[in-house]
Motif scaffolding. Structure first.
Motif, PDB file in Angstrom:
ATOM      1  N   THR A  17      15.992   7.976  50.931  1.00 50.37           N
ATOM      2  CA  THR A  17      17.124   8.252  51.796  1.00 50.37           C
ATOM      3  C   THR A  17      18.116   9.105  51.010  1.00 50.37           C
ATOM      4  O   THR A  17      17.894   9.444  49.852  1.00 50.37           O
ATOM      5  N   GLY A  18      19.220   9.453  51.649  1.00 52.00           N
ATOM      6  CA  GLY A  18      20.271  10.170  50.951  1.00 52.00           C
ATOM      7  C   GLY A  18      21.599   9.441  51.145  1.00 52.00           C
ATOM      8  O   GLY A  18      22.138   9.455  52.250  1.00 52.00           O
ATOM      9  N   HIS A  50      32.808   5.221  39.105  1.00 50.15           N
ATOM     10  CA  HIS A  50      32.964   5.117  37.648  1.00 50.15           C
ATOM     11  C   HIS A  50      31.956   5.997  36.903  1.00 50.15           C
ATOM     12  O   HIS A  50      31.942   5.984  35.664  1.00 50.15           O
ATOM     13  N   VAL A  51      31.108   6.710  37.615  1.00 54.42           N
ATOM     14  CA  VAL A  51      30.071   7.534  36.981  1.00 54.42           C
ATOM     15  C   VAL A  51      30.485   9.004  37.078  1.00 54.42           C
ATOM     16  O   VAL A  51      30.563   9.559  38.180  1.00 54.42           O
ATOM     17  N   PRO A  52      30.767   9.679  35.961  1.00 54.07           N
ATOM     18  CA  PRO A  52      31.246  11.063  36.007  1.00 54.07           C
ATOM     19  C   PRO A  52      30.352  12.015  36.792  1.00 54.07           C
ATOM     20  O   PRO A  52      30.837  12.908  37.482  1.00 54.07           O
ATOM     21  N   ARG A  53      29.029  11.854  36.709  1.00 55.87           N
ATOM     22  CA  ARG A  53      28.125  12.741  37.440  1.00 55.87           C
ATOM     23  C   ARG A  53      28.371  12.648  38.942  1.00 55.87           C
ATOM     24  O   ARG A  53      28.373  13.654  39.654  1.00 55.87           O
ATOM     25  N   ALA A  54      28.591  11.436  39.436  1.00 57.94           N
ATOM     26  CA  ALA A  54      28.859  11.250  40.858  1.00 57.94           C
ATOM     27  C   ALA A  54      30.190  11.890  41.259  1.00 57.94           C
ATOM     28  O   ALA A  54      30.320  12.457  42.351  1.00 57.94           O
ATOM     29  N   LEU A  55      31.173  11.830  40.361  1.00 60.96           N
ATOM     30  CA  LEU A  55      32.472  12.428  40.658  1.00 60.96           C
ATOM     31  C   LEU A  55      32.362  13.942  40.784  1.00 60.96           C
ATOM     32  O   LEU A  55      32.926  14.533  41.711  1.00 60.96           O
ATOM     33  N   VAL A  56      31.641  14.581  39.869  1.00 65.16           N
ATOM     34  CA  VAL A  56      31.539  16.046  39.958  1.00 65.16           C
ATOM     35  C   VAL A  56      30.633  16.469  41.104  1.00 65.16           C
ATOM     36  O   VAL A  56      30.773  17.579  41.634  1.00 65.16           O
ATOM     37  N   ASN A  57      29.718  15.598  41.506  1.00 63.91           N
ATOM     38  CA  ASN A  57      28.906  15.875  42.694  1.00 63.91           C
ATOM     39  C   ASN A  57      29.703  15.717  43.981  1.00 63.91           C
ATOM     40  O   ASN A  57      29.226  16.074  45.052  1.00 63.91           O
ATOM     41  N   ARG A  58      30.908  15.136  43.867  1.00 63.07           N
ATOM     42  CA  ARG A  58      31.736  14.804  45.026  1.00 63.07           C
ATOM     43  C   ARG A  58      30.987  13.880  45.980  1.00 63.07           C
ATOM     44  O   ARG A  58      31.094  13.984  47.199  1.00 63.07           O
ATOM     45  N   ALA A  94      22.027   5.930  44.916  1.00 63.37           N
ATOM     46  CA  ALA A  94      22.660   7.115  44.362  1.00 63.37           C
ATOM     47  C   ALA A  94      21.765   8.323  44.587  1.00 63.37           C
ATOM     48  O   ALA A  94      20.569   8.181  44.860  1.00 63.37           O
ATOM     49  N   LYS A  95      22.348   9.495  44.463  1.00 63.35           N
ATOM     50  CA  LYS A  95      21.524  10.686  44.374  1.00 63.35           C
ATOM     51  C   LYS A  95      20.645  10.540  43.126  1.00 63.35           C
ATOM     52  O   LYS A  95      21.114  10.117  42.079  1.00 63.35           O
TER      53      LYS A  95
END
Length: 473
Positions: free
Chosen positions: A358-359, A388-396, A420-421
């Motif tokens: 899923t997405g 709290h995960v920087p990668r998720a933040l920059v992925n918006r 998650a992605k």
């Protein structure tokens, strides 16, 4: 052609090919018998086509949503050219079927015969009778036999189902038009993937779920997916038990269901039944050669994958074991080695990862909190929200979480679940941290701005408030 082989395989999917490759490298003669299309479920009607369409639907969804996530980016999504999309999917399937199946069989040199195989003879001297397309019969003898016939979509004995008509995960991927509306029966990984796929292609989708979404996973998974589906306009109806199907005067499908004790009707252009799969073993005449089966027709096997007949083995979905192509492939290799190398290897699922595409995706490995408690182990858990995960933040895109389940007495990691992605990659990484302590994972190297860094942060959350962590610290 010879009629006596070291190994005769019924089926031509992932388990069959893995067994044939390993047996051939061990110097054994192999024949593969296939009644349908070479390659089995994964390449033809399962993993490859479904994930290809899911990726396409995701691209359309990202195009529609990018301007909301990324300031300064303007994109749009148009209507779907379904025949072109299905054509592209089929071209990929045919390419992989040639490169990874037909060409592989030719390069190793085993025989592939077309025909419908069934056992004959006796338990002591089993043989295969193969019915060719012209109706003629051939007999195949082997020292060892492998049943690798896979599984097929299962439909319940629901009143009106057959007369009304319905889609399966196979036929849904052949549609030449996007349904205006779609009812999906089921809450497992196939139902979830197909529901979101068609919603992102433009269908109005309703899911009828008996219990909760992804009911075998952590409850946090269900809540996260329900939120995502609601945001994408997918209606989820829980505690829904379909009782009858019909078609109204206008041609719409009507599903009557008992929902939390009350009767309700749901209407849609199409209905997709995604309530599980059943092993394909009918017609193999297994009783004649002393092969026992289970309640749904699965071949009963030992941990070494041998059936009740010592010369007959089974692999993949036909065994009723976890229905993943990588499990089937592992089975196939193990069967060949057990049959011809006398290694007596057993199947071990303790570190088996699982993914729902899923997405955002769902990825998990090991055991859940509920399973830990049921085993009488004192449990400690942390659920790390993705903000709290920087990668998720920059992925918006901070939808989801990472959850780690730990033995409270030893600090040993017993399970990991992520929504998650790229959650599948997190599950793959999780394979290698099971059995390690929280301290070992919290102190391990993790590259900044990767989703896998989230595992390290989740481990640190056992001793530190993650909101008080700086970047990389």
């Amino acid at each position: 052609m010879p009629t006596k082989y070291d190994l005769a395989i019924i089926g031509s999917g992932g388990g069959a090919f893995a067994a044939a490759i390993r047996a051939t490298t061990l110097g054994k003669s192999v024949v593969m018998l296939e009644r349908g299309t070479l390659g089995g479920t994964c390449v033809n009607t399962g993993c490859v086509p479904s994930k290809a369409l899911i990726a396409a639907a995701d691209a359309r969804h990202v195009a529609a949503d990018a301007s909301n996530r990324f300031p300064g980016i303007a994109t749009a999504s148009d209507t779907v050219d379904m025949p072109a999309l299905i054509g592209g999917k089929q071209a990929l399937v045919e390419s992989l079927r040639g490169e990874k199946y037909a060409d592989i069989a030719e390069s190793y040199g085993w025989q592939v015969r077309q025909g419908d195989a069934a056992f004959a003879g006796t338990p002591d001297v089993p043989v295969l009778e193969v019915t060719r397309s012209d109706g003629s019969l051939a007999t195949v003898e082997a020292d060892q036999y492998l049943i690798a016939t896979g599984s097929q979509p299962w439909a319940p004995p629901l009143e009106g189902l057959e007369e009304t008509g319905y889609l399966t995960s196979t036929t849904a991927m052949e549609l030449t038009e996007v349904p205006e509306s779609l009812l999906v029966l089921g809450g497992g990984y196939v139902a979830l993937e197909q529901a979101q796929l068609f919603a992102r292609l433009g269908s109005k989708v309703t899911l009828l779920v008996r219990s909760r979404l992804a009911s075998k996973e952590e409850p946090e998974v269900s809540r996260a997916l329900e939120g995502t589906f609601a945001d994408e306009g997918i209606r989820v109806v829980r505690r829904a038990v379909p009782t009858r199907m019909s078609r109204d005067a206008g041609g719409e499908v009507v599903v009557s269901a008992d929902v939390a004790g009350g009767a309700h009707e749901f209407r849609a252009d199409k209905v997709l039944v995604a309530l599980g799969r059943s092993p394909v073993t009918d017609g193999l005449n297994l009783d004649a050669v002393g092969v026992k089966t289970g309640d749904v027709g699965e071949v009963a096997v030992t941990d070494q994958l041998r059936s009740s007949n010592p010369r007959i083995w089974a692999a993949g979905d036909a065994t009723g074991h976890p229905e993943f192509v990588y499990v089937a492939a592992h089975h196939g290799t193990l069967v060949a080695e057990n049959a011809f190398a006398d290694v007596e290897r057993s199947v071990d699922y303790a570190r088996l990862p699982r993914v729902t595409f899923t997405g955002p995706a769902v990825g998990a490995v090991g055991i859940t909190e509920k399973q830990v408690i049921a085993a009488g182990i004192r449990c400690d858990c942390r659920v790390l929200p993705l903000h709290h995960v920087p990668r998720a933040l920059v992925n918006r895109d901070t939808r989801g979480f990472i959850k780690i389940v730990v033995n409270a007495d030893t600090s040993e990691i017993l399970g990991l679940t992520a929504v998650a992605k790229d959650a599948g990659e997190l599950a793959a990484a999780g394979v290698h941290i099971l059995g390690k302590t929280i301290a070992e994972v919290a102190d391990a190297w993790a590259p900044y701005l990767t989703m896998a860094e989230g595992i390290r942060i989740a481990a640190k959350a056992f001793t530190t408030d993650p909101s008080r962590l700086s970047c990389c610290a």
